[in-house]
Design an enzyme around this catalytic site. Structure first.
Site, PDB file in Angstrom:
ATOM      1  N   ASP A   1       0.659  -6.894 -10.133  1.00 23.05           N
ATOM      2  CA  ASP A   1       0.038  -6.300  -8.667  1.00 23.05           C
ATOM      3  C   ASP A   1      -1.559  -5.813  -9.038  1.00 23.05           C
ATOM      4  O   ASP A   1      -1.877  -5.539 -10.325  1.00 23.05           O
ATOM      5  CB  ASP A   1       0.695  -4.631  -8.471  1.00 23.05           C
TER       6      ASP A   1
ATOM      7  N   TYR B   1      -1.499 -12.889 -14.993  1.00 21.56           N
ATOM      8  CA  TYR B   1      -1.077 -14.218 -14.654  1.00 21.56           C
ATOM      9  C   TYR B   1      -0.603 -15.323 -15.611  1.00 21.56           C
ATOM     10  O   TYR B   1       0.219 -16.249 -15.394  1.00 21.56           O
ATOM     11  CB  TYR B   1      -2.304 -14.862 -13.849  1.00 21.56           C
TER      12      TYR B   1
ATOM     13  N   ARG C   1       2.853  -9.495  13.452  1.00 24.62           N
ATOM     14  CA  ARG C   1       2.676  -9.958  11.846  1.00 24.62           C
ATOM     15  C   ARG C   1       1.422 -10.907  12.057  1.00 24.62           C
ATOM     16  O   ARG C   1       0.854 -10.995  10.972  1.00 24.62           O
ATOM     17  CB  ARG C   1       3.903 -10.862  11.755  1.00 24.62           C
TER      18      ARG C   1
ATOM     19  N   ASP D   1      15.769 -12.508   9.886  1.00 25.20           N
ATOM     20  CA  ASP D   1      16.104 -12.134  11.190  1.00 25.20           C
ATOM     21  C   ASP D   1      17.499 -12.789  11.551  1.00 25.20           C
ATOM     22  O   ASP D   1      18.315 -12.312  12.577  1.00 25.20           O
ATOM     23  CB  ASP D   1      15.089 -13.303  11.942  1.00 25.20           C
TER      24      ASP D   1
ATOM     25  N   ALA E   1      20.051 -12.676   9.672  1.00 27.60           N
ATOM     26  CA  ALA E   1      21.089 -11.789   9.168  1.00 27.60           C
ATOM     27  C   ALA E   1      21.243 -10.678  10.396  1.00 27.60           C
ATOM     28  O   ALA E   1      22.112 -10.020  10.436  1.00 27.60           O
ATOM     29  CB  ALA E   1      20.540 -11.170   7.830  1.00 27.60           C
ATOM     30  N   ARG E   2      19.945 -10.263  10.539  1.00 27.41           N
ATOM     31  CA  ARG E   2      19.920  -9.108  11.799  1.00 27.41           C
ATOM     32  C   ARG E   2      20.756  -9.721  13.017  1.00 27.41           C
ATOM     33  O   ARG E   2      21.495  -9.122  13.713  1.00 27.41           O
ATOM     34  CB  ARG E   2      18.465  -8.917  12.163  1.00 27.41           C
TER      35      ARG E   2
ATOM     36  N   HIS F   1       8.815 -16.515  12.042  1.00 25.45           N
ATOM     37  CA  HIS F   1       9.339 -14.968  11.770  1.00 25.45           C
ATOM     38  C   HIS F   1       8.291 -14.462  12.367  1.00 25.45           C
ATOM     39  O   HIS F   1       7.364 -13.859  11.859  1.00 25.45           O
ATOM     40  CB  HIS F   1       9.292 -14.894  10.253  1.00 25.45           C
TER      41      HIS F   1
HETATM   42  P1  NAD Z   1       2.782  -2.558   0.576  1.00 24.60           P
HETATM   43  O1  NAD Z   1       1.433  -2.351   1.095  1.00 24.60           O
HETATM   44  O2  NAD Z   1       3.770  -1.472   0.119  1.00 24.60           O
HETATM   45  O3  NAD Z   1       2.555  -3.506  -0.678  1.00 24.60           O
HETATM   46  C1  NAD Z   1       1.568  -4.675  -0.799  1.00 24.60           C
HETATM   47  C2  NAD Z   1       1.164  -4.544  -2.311  1.00 24.60           C
HETATM   48  O4  NAD Z   1       0.495  -5.823  -2.448  1.00 24.60           O
HETATM   49  C3  NAD Z   1       0.530  -3.358  -2.964  1.00 24.60           C
HETATM   50  O5  NAD Z   1       1.146  -2.658  -4.017  1.00 24.60           O
HETATM   51  C4  NAD Z   1      -0.900  -3.945  -3.348  1.00 24.60           C
HETATM   52  O6  NAD Z   1      -1.388  -3.097  -4.507  1.00 24.60           O
HETATM   53  C5  NAD Z   1      -0.564  -5.357  -3.723  1.00 24.60           C
HETATM   54  N1  NAD Z   1      -1.606  -6.386  -3.732  1.00 24.60           N
HETATM   55  C6  NAD Z   1      -2.749  -6.111  -2.604  1.00 24.60           C
HETATM   56  N2  NAD Z   1      -3.578  -6.910  -2.874  1.00 24.60           N
HETATM   57  C7  NAD Z   1      -3.041  -7.720  -4.338  1.00 24.60           C
HETATM   58  C8  NAD Z   1      -3.618  -8.869  -4.868  1.00 24.60           C
HETATM   59  N3  NAD Z   1      -4.649  -9.692  -4.565  1.00 24.60           N
HETATM   60  N4  NAD Z   1      -3.080  -9.160  -5.919  1.00 24.60           N
HETATM   61  C9  NAD Z   1      -1.668  -8.602  -6.290  1.00 24.60           C
HETATM   62  N5  NAD Z   1      -1.278  -7.585  -5.546  1.00 24.60           N
HETATM   63  C10 NAD Z   1      -1.876  -7.267  -4.328  1.00 24.60           C
HETATM   64  O7  NAD Z   1       3.456  -3.696   1.571  1.00 24.60           O
HETATM   65  P2  NAD Z   1       4.883  -4.017   1.691  1.00 24.60           P
HETATM   66  O8  NAD Z   1       5.555  -3.297   2.682  1.00 24.60           O
HETATM   67  O9  NAD Z   1       5.399  -4.202   0.331  1.00 24.60           O
HETATM   68  O10 NAD Z   1       4.540  -5.456   2.448  1.00 24.60           O
HETATM   69  C11 NAD Z   1       4.204  -6.482   1.732  1.00 24.60           C
HETATM   70  C12 NAD Z   1       4.192  -7.800   2.728  1.00 24.60           C
HETATM   71  O11 NAD Z   1       5.533  -8.054   3.231  1.00 24.60           O
HETATM   72  C13 NAD Z   1       3.533  -7.612   4.055  1.00 24.60           C
HETATM   73  O12 NAD Z   1       2.767  -8.651   4.424  1.00 24.60           O
HETATM   74  C14 NAD Z   1       4.805  -7.435   5.032  1.00 24.60           C
HETATM   75  O13 NAD Z   1       4.395  -7.620   6.276  1.00 24.60           O
HETATM   76  C15 NAD Z   1       5.794  -8.548   4.325  1.00 24.60           C
HETATM   77  N6  NAD Z   1       7.112  -8.428   4.748  1.00 24.60           N
HETATM   78  C16 NAD Z   1       7.745  -9.329   4.983  1.00 24.60           C
HETATM   79  C17 NAD Z   1       9.061  -9.468   5.631  1.00 24.60           C
HETATM   80  C18 NAD Z   1       9.586 -10.782   5.784  1.00 24.60           C
HETATM   81  O14 NAD Z   1      10.747 -11.058   6.305  1.00 24.60           O
HETATM   82  N7  NAD Z   1       8.901 -12.064   5.404  1.00 24.60           N
HETATM   83  C19 NAD Z   1       9.598  -8.493   5.717  1.00 24.60           C
HETATM   84  C20 NAD Z   1       9.283  -6.939   5.310  1.00 24.60           C
HETATM   85  C21 NAD Z   1       7.600  -7.324   5.071  1.00 24.60           C
END
Ligand code: NAD
Length: 313
Positions: free
Chosen positions: A35, A65, A88, A148, A150-151, A175
Site C-alpha cells: 500500500d 514491488y 463508479r 453482481d 452473486a447478488r 460492472h
Molecule cells: P479504500 O480507500 O479503503 O482503500 C484504497 C487503498 O488504496 C488505500 O489503503 C490507499 O492507501 C491505497 N492506495 C491508494 N493509492 C495507492 C497507490 N498508488 N499504491 C498503492 N496503494 C494505494 O477503498 P476500498 O473501499 O478498499 O476500495 C478500493 C477500490 O475497490 C475502489 O475503487 C472501489 O470502488 C473498488 N471496489 C470494487 C468492487 C468490485 O466489484 N469490483 C467492489 C467494491 C469496491
C-alpha cells in the site's frame, strides 16, 4: 514463479478484506501486501497473521514491488472508492493516475503473473492495466460482474424461496449502471423462471422478478449510503475467481475479459461469461441472448469504449 504466492496492492477495505479471506482459504502459502501507506499494510499483515494459527499455514507480510517478482497472482484493489452519490465511472481520472504509478512497477519485476483488477471502474481499469502492463490479454482479468451475479442469485433465490445456489443466471456488461441481467436463459436448476413462478404459485411472475435487476444494480449505492463502502461480498467474489485460477478449474465466471468479435463487440474489456483457469481467461463464451439483451450489452460496451477513447494511456 511460486503458484502458492499472491500479492495484493491496496490494503483498504477491499484489499484487506480480500487478504483476510484468502489467508483463510488455504490457496496460498505466502501473501505480500503493498500500500502507498506502508504502515497500513504492516498493520493489516500483523492483524491477519495473528489469526493464521487457527487455519492453514500462510506467511503474510507488508512488502514492496520487488516482493511481487515470483507471485503467480497479483490483485489490484488500490485507489479511490465511491462516495455517496458518485458512480463508479466518476472515479476514472483519479484511479487511472494511481494505476499509472502501480502497473509499470509490477511489469518491471514480473511478466508472468495473472493480474486481477478489482478497483473501480473495474472494466475500464482492466483495459488500462492491460495497456500499461504489456501482458497478454488473457492474463489480465477484472472482477467484472461476478459480484453482481452473486447478488442476482441471492435476491432471486430469496424472492422465490429456494436455495440461491439453485439459481442459474448472469449479470453481464459493465460492472456499473449499464449492466444487464440475462433473464432469457435464467433458470432454477433447469426450470425456466416463468415456469418456476407458475409452478410455485408466485403471483407476481416475471414482472416481480424483473424488478430484482434494479435492486442488484443499486446494491452498492444502498450499502455505501449506510456504511460508506462495500467489501465483504467482493472479497468472496475475488476468492471465487482466485480459486478458479489457482486450481485450474476451467470455471465459467462473468469476469471482465477482453472481448473482440463476440456479440458484435470489439476491443473492450467487459463483464462476460468466460472460462477461467490457470492461464487466466481461456475462452470468452457466446451465450444466447434475446434481441433486447444483445442491444443492452452492445450499449454497455459502447459506454465503456467511449470512456476508454478519452483516456491518456
Ligand atoms: P479504500 O480507500 O479503503 O482503500 C484504497 C487503498 O488504496 C488505500 O489503503 C490507499 O492507501 C491505497 N492506495 C491508494 N493509492 C495507492 C497507490 N498508488 N499504491 C498503492 N496503494 C494505494 O477503498 P476500498 O473501499 O478498499 O476500495 C478500493 C477500490 O475497490 C475502489 O475503487 C472501489 O470502488 C473498488 N471496489 C470494487 C468492487 C468490485 O466489484 N469490483 C467492489 C467494491 C469496491
Amino acid at each position: 514463479m511460486n503458484i502458492k504466492k499472491c500479492g495484493i496492492i491496496g490494503c483498504g477495505f477491499v484489499g484487506s478484506t480480500t487478504a483476510f479471506v484468502l489467508a483463510g482459504s488455504g490457496l496460498f502459502s505466502e501473501m505480500v501486501l503493498i500500500d502507498i501507506n506502508h504502515e497500513k499494510a504492516v498493520g493489516e499483515a500483523m492483524d491477519i497473521s495473528h489469526g493464521v494459527s487457527f487455519g492453514s499455514p500462510v506467511k503474510i507480510y507488508a512488502g514492496d514491488y520487488s516482493d511481487l517478482a515470483d507471485c503467480s497472482l497479483i490483485i489490484i484493489a488500490a485507489g479511490a472508492n465511491q462516495e455517496q452519490g458518485q458512480t463508479r465511472l466518476d472515479l476514472i481520472n483519479k484511479n487511472v493516475t494511481i494505476f499509472k504509478s502501480i502497473v509499470p512497477n509490477i511489469s518491471a519485476v514480473n511478466k508472468n503473473a495473472i493480474l486481477l483488477v478489482v478497483t473501480n471502474p473495474v472494466d475500464v481499469l482492466t483495459y488500462v492495466t492491460w495497456k500499461l502492463s504489456g501482458f497478454d490479454k488473457s492474463r489480465v482479468i477484472g472482477s467484472g460482474t461476478v459480484l453482481d451475479t452473486a447478488r442476482l442469485k441471492y435476491l432471486t433465490g430469496e424472492y422465490l424461496g429456494v436455495d440461491y445456489r439453485s439459481i442459474h443466471a448472469f449479470i453481464i456488461g459493465e460492472h456499473g449502471d449499464s449492466e444487464l441481467a440475462v433473464w432469457s436463459s435464467a433458470n432454477v436448476s433447469g426450470i425456466d423462471l416463468d415456469g418456476f413462478c407458475t409452478a410455485s404459485g408466485h403471483a407476481g411472475g416475471m414482472q416481480s422478478i424483473y424488478s430484482i435487476y434494479d435492486k442488484v444494480k443499486n446494491s452498492a449505492y444502498e450499502i455505501i449510503k449506510r456504511k460508506e463502502a462495500t467489501y465483504y461480498a467482493i472479497a468472496l467474489a475475488v476468492r471465487r475467481i482466485t480459486e478458479a485460477i489457482v486450481r485450474d478449474e476451467h470455471s465459467v465466471l462473468p469476469v471482465t475479459a477482453y472481448v473482440d468479435s463476440h456479440y458484435g463487440i470489439n476491443d473492450v474489456f467487459i463483464g462476460i461469461p468466460s472460462i477461467v483457469g490457470s492461464n487466466g481467461v481461456e475462452n470468452v463464451l457466446d451465450i444466447p441472448l434475446s434481441d433486447s439483451e444483445a442491444k443492452a450489452l452492445y450499449a454497455s460496451a459502447e459506454t465503456l469504449k467511449g470512456i476508454i477513447k478519452e483516456l491518456d494511456i
